[in-house]
Design a protein around this motif. Structure first.
Motif, PDB file in Angstrom:
ATOM      1  N   UNK A  85       0.830  -1.212   0.000  1.00 51.97           N
ATOM      2  CA  UNK A  85       0.000   0.000   0.000  1.00 51.97           C
ATOM      3  C   UNK A  85       0.862   1.259   0.000  1.00 51.97           C
ATOM      4  N   UNK A  86       1.950   1.235   0.770  1.00 50.19           N
ATOM      5  CA  UNK A  86       2.836   2.412   0.819  1.00 50.19           C
ATOM      6  C   UNK A  86       3.494   2.646  -0.530  1.00 50.19           C
ATOM      7  N   UNK A  87       3.998   1.578  -1.131  1.00 46.96           N
ATOM      8  CA  UNK A  87       4.712   1.723  -2.401  1.00 46.96           C
ATOM      9  C   UNK A  87       3.794   2.099  -3.564  1.00 46.96           C
ATOM     10  N   UNK A  88       2.506   1.769  -3.448  1.00 48.38           N
ATOM     11  CA  UNK A  88       1.568   2.113  -4.520  1.00 48.38           C
ATOM     12  C   UNK A  88       0.863   3.445  -4.269  1.00 48.38           C
ATOM     13  N   UNK A  89       1.143   4.064  -3.124  1.00 50.84           N
ATOM     14  CA  UNK A  89       0.522   5.352  -2.779  1.00 50.84           C
ATOM     15  C   UNK A  89       0.954   6.412  -3.782  1.00 50.84           C
ATOM     16  N   UNK A 149      -6.100   5.071   3.321  1.00 53.37           N
ATOM     17  CA  UNK A 149      -7.024   3.966   3.087  1.00 53.37           C
ATOM     18  C   UNK A 149      -7.899   3.779   4.326  1.00 53.37           C
ATOM     19  N   UNK A 150      -9.007   3.064   4.149  1.00 47.90           N
ATOM     20  CA  UNK A 150      -9.831   2.661   5.281  1.00 47.90           C
ATOM     21  C   UNK A 150      -9.110   1.536   6.023  1.00 47.90           C
ATOM     22  N   UNK A 151      -9.377   1.392   7.304  1.00 54.29           N
ATOM     23  CA  UNK A 151      -8.711   0.356   8.098  1.00 54.29           C
ATOM     24  C   UNK A 151      -8.882  -1.021   7.469  1.00 54.29           C
TER      25      UNK A 151
END
Length: 88
Positions: free
Chosen positions: A29-33, A77-79
């Motif tokens: 998720x971090x790398x695709x942010x 993102x949502x949890x």
């Protein structure tokens, strides 16, 4: 951290597997942010130390439930999105 002397071996295995999958999900998720987030930027946004963020991504540190909201907010993102695909 987990008290390994009081945790049954099977539970340790499940916990380690969950931590590894969760960490990989956070890293993805971090790398695709967009825009790209470094570990340092993500950690700052989440209110945790960079070393903590790194250990989470590598599956070496469990995340306290109170930290989930900060991680989700850092990644925009949502949890629930943090847990997508963790079941195998």
């Amino acid at each position: 951290m987990i008290d390994q002397e009081r945790t049954p071996s099977g539970a340790q295995d499940v916990t380690a597997l969950f931590n590894a999958r969760f960490g990989a999900r956070v890293k993805t998720l971090r790398e695709s942010h967009q825009p790209y987030l470094s570990q340092e930027a993500a950690a700052h946004r989440a209110g945790v130390a960079v070393s903590t963020w790194s250990r989470v991504e590598r599956g070496l540190q469990a995340v306290h439930p109170q930290r989930l909201l900060g991680i989700a907010e850092a990644l925009d993102v949502e949890i629930g999105e943090l847990f997508v695909g963790l079941d195998g």
